[in-house]
Motif scaffolding. Structure first.
Motif, mmCIF file in Angstrom:
data_model
loop_
_atom_site.group_PDB
_atom_site.id
_atom_site.type_symbol
_atom_site.label_atom_id
_atom_site.label_comp_id
_atom_site.label_asym_id
_atom_site.label_seq_id
_atom_site.Cartn_x
_atom_site.Cartn_y
_atom_site.Cartn_z
ATOM 1 N N SER A 1 5.940 -2.411 52.393
ATOM 2 C CA SER A 1 5.985 -1.518 51.228
ATOM 3 C C SER A 1 5.293 -2.152 50.037
ATOM 4 N N ALA A 2 5.500 -3.457 49.863
ATOM 5 C CA ALA A 2 4.890 -4.174 48.741
ATOM 6 C C ALA A 2 3.366 -4.127 48.831
ATOM 7 N N LEU A 3 2.829 -4.411 50.001
ATOM 8 C CA LEU A 3 1.370 -4.383 50.166
ATOM 9 C C LEU A 3 0.818 -2.968 49.986
ATOM 10 N N ASP A 4 1.538 -1.972 50.508
ATOM 11 C CA ASP A 4 1.110 -0.583 50.305
ATOM 12 C C ASP A 4 1.084 -0.246 48.817
ATOM 13 N N PHE A 5 2.110 -0.676 48.081
ATOM 14 C CA PHE A 5 2.181 -0.401 46.645
ATOM 15 C C PHE A 5 1.050 -1.104 45.896
#
Length: 153
Positions: free
Chosen positions: A40-44
């Motif tokens: 999720s962090a990388l997607d964000f």
């Protein structure tokens, strides 16, 4: 979407709640996003997946990153942030329970801005979070990558 000041990447909900509470107590959590895993962090951060419609210019002012997370660990998240020209100037503070020498060494080799071991006692934890927030959001002068590139050309 409002400018994100802090991106908290932490899978432990108790630690995340304590971190957010400590930041709010000192009026440092106006614009905070909490994500629970590295994917999720990388997607964000890179505006992919569920965050593909997010404005890529809306980068956090500070990333608080745990190392031990599901799906993609914090070291891999750090590696990708610091390897990408569009994100490598974002200050990243590792906030973890790991005192392991290899973790510390790897994080600094990858370009982490600070490595802090989470204090176990609540008061010490709160104090540490407040000091991190005050330093990186108030005292530290930060120019986003786009402005650095534009002004130096």
């Amino acid at each position: 979407m409002e400018k994100i000041e802090i991106l908290l990447i932490e899978d432990n909900l108790n630690d995340a709640e304590m971190t957010i509470r400590a930041l709010k107590k000192n009026n440092l959590a106006n614009n905070i996003i909490h994500l629970k895993d590295g994917v999720s962090a990388l997607d964000f951060i890179f505006c992919t997946g569920e965050y593909s419609r997010k404005d890529p210019k809306n980068k956090p002012k500070l990333i608080l990153l745990d190392l031990k997370m599901p799906k993609v660990n914090g070291i891999e998240v750090l590696r990708k942030i610091k390897a990408d020209e569009s994100t490598n100037t974002i200050p990243v503070v590792v906030l973890t329970s790991s005192k392991e020498d290899p973790d510390i060494r790897i994080c600094y080799d990858l370009g982490v801005n600070s490595y802090i071991v989470k204090p176990v006692e609540f008061e010490k934890f709160t104090t540490a979070i407040c000091e991190i927030g005050l330093y990186w959001l108030i005292l530290n002068e930060y120019i986003p990558k786009a402005q650095v590139t534009k002004n130096s050309a």
